[in-house]
Design an enzyme around this catalytic site. Sequence first.
Site, PDB file in Angstrom:
ATOM      1  NE  ARG A 126      -2.315  -1.948   3.050  1.00  0.00           N
ATOM      2  CZ  ARG A 126      -2.826  -2.105   4.395  1.00  0.00           C
ATOM      3  NH1 ARG A 126      -3.850  -1.328   5.006  1.00  0.00           N
ATOM      4  NH2 ARG A 126      -2.217  -2.935   5.250  1.00  0.00           N
TER       5      ARG A 126
ATOM      6  CG  ASP B  92       4.459  -2.251   9.757  1.00  0.00           C
ATOM      7  OD1 ASP B  92       4.760  -3.009  10.856  1.00  0.00           O
ATOM      8  OD2 ASP B  92       3.711  -2.546   8.876  1.00  0.00           O
TER       9      ASP B  92
ATOM     10  N   GLY C  85      -5.831  -7.874  14.662  1.00  0.00           N
ATOM     11  CA  GLY C  85      -6.260  -9.050  15.337  1.00  0.00           C
ATOM     12  C   GLY C  85      -7.077  -8.824  16.519  1.00  0.00           C
TER      13      GLY C  85
ATOM     14  CE1 TYR D  62      31.234  29.545  -2.039  1.00  0.00           C
ATOM     15  CE2 TYR D  62      32.951  29.989  -3.578  1.00  0.00           C
ATOM     16  CZ  TYR D  62      32.557  29.235  -2.680  1.00  0.00           C
ATOM     17  OH  TYR D  62      32.982  27.869  -2.551  1.00  0.00           O
TER      18      TYR D  62
ATOM     19  N   GLY E  69      37.359  48.382  -5.225  1.00  0.00           N
ATOM     20  CA  GLY E  69      36.151  47.871  -6.039  1.00  0.00           C
ATOM     21  C   GLY E  69      36.626  47.479  -7.532  1.00  0.00           C
TER      22      GLY E  69
HETATM   23  C1  UD1 Z   1      -0.324  -8.356  12.262  1.00  0.00           C
HETATM   24  C2  UD1 Z   1      -1.165  -9.435  13.165  1.00  0.00           C
HETATM   25  C3  UD1 Z   1      -2.477  -8.625  13.942  1.00  0.00           C
HETATM   26  C4  UD1 Z   1      -2.254  -7.437  14.398  1.00  0.00           C
HETATM   27  C5  UD1 Z   1      -1.669  -6.466  13.355  1.00  0.00           C
HETATM   28  C6  UD1 Z   1      -1.043  -5.210  13.951  1.00  0.00           C
HETATM   29  C7  UD1 Z   1      -0.571 -11.520  12.689  1.00  0.00           C
HETATM   30  C8  UD1 Z   1      -1.192 -12.976  11.951  1.00  0.00           C
HETATM   31  N1  UD1 Z   1      -1.563 -10.546  12.454  1.00  0.00           N
HETATM   32  O1  UD1 Z   1      -1.431  -8.362  11.323  1.00  0.00           O
HETATM   33  O2  UD1 Z   1      -3.124  -9.552  14.672  1.00  0.00           O
HETATM   34  O3  UD1 Z   1      -3.449  -6.705  14.875  1.00  0.00           O
HETATM   35  O4  UD1 Z   1      -0.549  -7.270  12.999  1.00  0.00           O
HETATM   36  O5  UD1 Z   1      -0.409  -4.379  12.851  1.00  0.00           O
HETATM   37  O6  UD1 Z   1       0.151 -11.799  13.020  1.00  0.00           O
HETATM   38  N2  UD1 Z   1       5.717 -10.022   7.993  1.00  0.00           N
HETATM   39  C9  UD1 Z   1       7.006 -10.545   7.575  1.00  0.00           C
HETATM   40  N3  UD1 Z   1       6.872 -11.504   7.021  1.00  0.00           N
HETATM   41  C10 UD1 Z   1       5.639 -12.025   6.617  1.00  0.00           C
HETATM   42  C11 UD1 Z   1       4.596 -11.234   6.947  1.00  0.00           C
HETATM   43  C12 UD1 Z   1       4.790 -10.033   7.617  1.00  0.00           C
HETATM   44  O7  UD1 Z   1       8.401 -10.392   8.157  1.00  0.00           O
HETATM   45  O8  UD1 Z   1       5.553 -13.104   5.819  1.00  0.00           O
HETATM   46  C13 UD1 Z   1       6.175  -8.304   8.996  1.00  0.00           C
HETATM   47  C14 UD1 Z   1       5.774  -7.330   8.257  1.00  0.00           C
HETATM   48  O9  UD1 Z   1       6.908  -6.773   7.380  1.00  0.00           O
HETATM   49  C15 UD1 Z   1       5.410  -6.304   9.213  1.00  0.00           C
HETATM   50  C16 UD1 Z   1       4.802  -7.347  10.418  1.00  0.00           C
HETATM   51  O10 UD1 Z   1       5.458  -8.631   9.967  1.00  0.00           O
HETATM   52  O11 UD1 Z   1       6.397  -5.805   9.913  1.00  0.00           O
HETATM   53  C17 UD1 Z   1       3.400  -7.393  10.301  1.00  0.00           C
HETATM   54  O12 UD1 Z   1       2.884  -7.934   9.217  1.00  0.00           O
HETATM   55  P1  UD1 Z   1       1.831  -7.625   8.478  1.00  0.00           P
HETATM   56  O13 UD1 Z   1       1.392  -8.288   7.104  1.00  0.00           O
HETATM   57  O14 UD1 Z   1       1.347  -6.023   8.649  1.00  0.00           O
HETATM   58  O15 UD1 Z   1       0.459  -8.176   9.670  1.00  0.00           O
HETATM   59  P2  UD1 Z   1      -1.132  -7.621   9.875  1.00  0.00           P
HETATM   60  O16 UD1 Z   1      -2.177  -8.260   8.897  1.00  0.00           O
HETATM   61  O17 UD1 Z   1      -0.958  -6.280   9.865  1.00  0.00           O
HETATM   62 MG    MG Z   2       0.327  -4.456   9.264  1.00  0.00          MG
END
Ligand code: UD1
Ligand code: MG
Length: 459
Positions: free
Chosen positions: A15, A102, A137, A369, A426
């Site tokens: 996004r 993030d 979640g 300058y 000058g």
């Molecule tokens: C996750 C939580 C959710 C919570 C939310 C808060 C899970 C399943 N869900 O959802 O309960 O409310 O964060 O923001 O954990 N990432 C990886 N590898 C992956 C997927 C994600 O490193 O395969 C990292 C992303 O870069 C990010 C973080 O994990 O920094 C969260 O991933 P994101 O996909 O944003 O999870 P949400 O769906 O927001």
């Molecule tokens: Mg997220």
Amino acid sequence: MALNIVIMAAGKGTRMKSATPKVLHKLAGRSLLAHVLKSGEPLAAATRIVITGHGAEQVEAAVQAEGISFVRQMPQLGTGHAIQQVVPALVGEGTTLILNGDVPLIETPTAKALIEACAGHALVLLTVDLFDPTGYGRIIRNKDDGGVLAIVEHKDATPEQRLIHEGYSGMMAAPTTALKCWVGQLNNNNAQGEYYLTDIVAMAVAEGLPVLGIKAGSETEVLGVNDPVQLAQLERAFQAQQAEDLMRAGVRLADPARFDLRGTLTHGQDVDIDVNCVFEGDVTLGDNVRIGANCVIRNARIASGVRIHEFTHIDGEKQGASVGEGALIGPFARLRPGAQLGAEVHIGNFVEIKNSTLADGAKANHLAYLGDATVGARVNFGAGSITANYDGANKHRTTIGDDVHVGSNCVLVAPVTLGNGATIGGGSTITKDVNPGDLAVARGKQVALTGWTRPTKKR
Ligand code: UD1
Ligand code: MG
């Protein structure tokens, strides 16, 4: 008990609609991931592991430092899958703190509270009451004693569960040994076909392990960045907090909503800052410093009593720049790396100073300058005069003694030295050294042709 800090940063950040990996986007001049690492810095950890995936090379290069290691997750099959990848890298039987790359504004005391509550045996979740919990979640609690039972992802939640306002922040502290075991048992039978880390909560409950939900102090602390709108909102929230902290410490900001600090600002007493000023890197302001509207100041030391007028740009870059006590700078002045100005120096409009030292009381008030120059005390450097410091291949120095008067529109061709008290007429182009006290004039002599008739247009 050994502490592992794991930061999940492998996700794509679709996004953001950007070629830059999401965690490298900047908030207050520093990447989101760098903010998270900084919050974890004061915690005594055995490992600091960043999980990378999307744009891994770029992310790793951006934050690499001693004590930080990287584990790659390819492909990215969910947060549970991410933690599965780090299992071999986790050490000891203590606590593993999981943070999100993030969610930049997590505070150290909150992380500490999670670790302490975990103490190597409880699963501790950082939760937050949200006005609009869409996408989060949900924390499912036991109706009788309020104990945490599970986390249900938004997309998997029933309409009743979606009414719950307590959301999971994405951050937790877990007992390391149990965590390793739980993530090995995850499956992807859910709405998104992902391995959810959040499924370990129900596993812990089933095993009879204590599961605690700690609520975050503020919503800002747990807000994640998913798109440019959220990034800008978090930036404003962070700037507002910094502005308030500075005002409580005595700094007078004309308007805290029009103030940006992307680094650190050290200040004395009675500092006044007008609207739309941006401070970057390390900036120090002494007592009674006044800064006019629309100034940008980066990596600079400004001594007491200095007045910086509107629209001044000061950038010390790596070398730094310094302004001495009681100096007057601007409006529309530009100080570059290595500008070192003494006390009571005056730099006026459209004057650029680079890699030059100006002794006390020196003045360059208009359109000038000074580059690679050493300028003595009380020198007056005239309007439109410059040091020609670059011969097309190399840079050379100009040395100007004390009390020298350089007239308007002069070119000082470096290397060249003007002795103490010298005067430059000058319009002169000075290519040879000038002895102390001498007047040097190097320009075409004025001639007068009496009765001169102008040419007329031919038919
Ligand atoms: C996750 C939580 C959710 C919570 C939310 C808060 C899970 C399943 N869900 O959802 O309960 O409310 O964060 O923001 O954990 N990432 C990886 N590898 C992956 C997927 C994600 O490193 O395969 C990292 C992303 O870069 C990010 C973080 O994990 O920094 C969260 O991933 P994101 O996909 O944003 O999870 P949400 O769906 O927001
Ligand atoms: Mg997220």
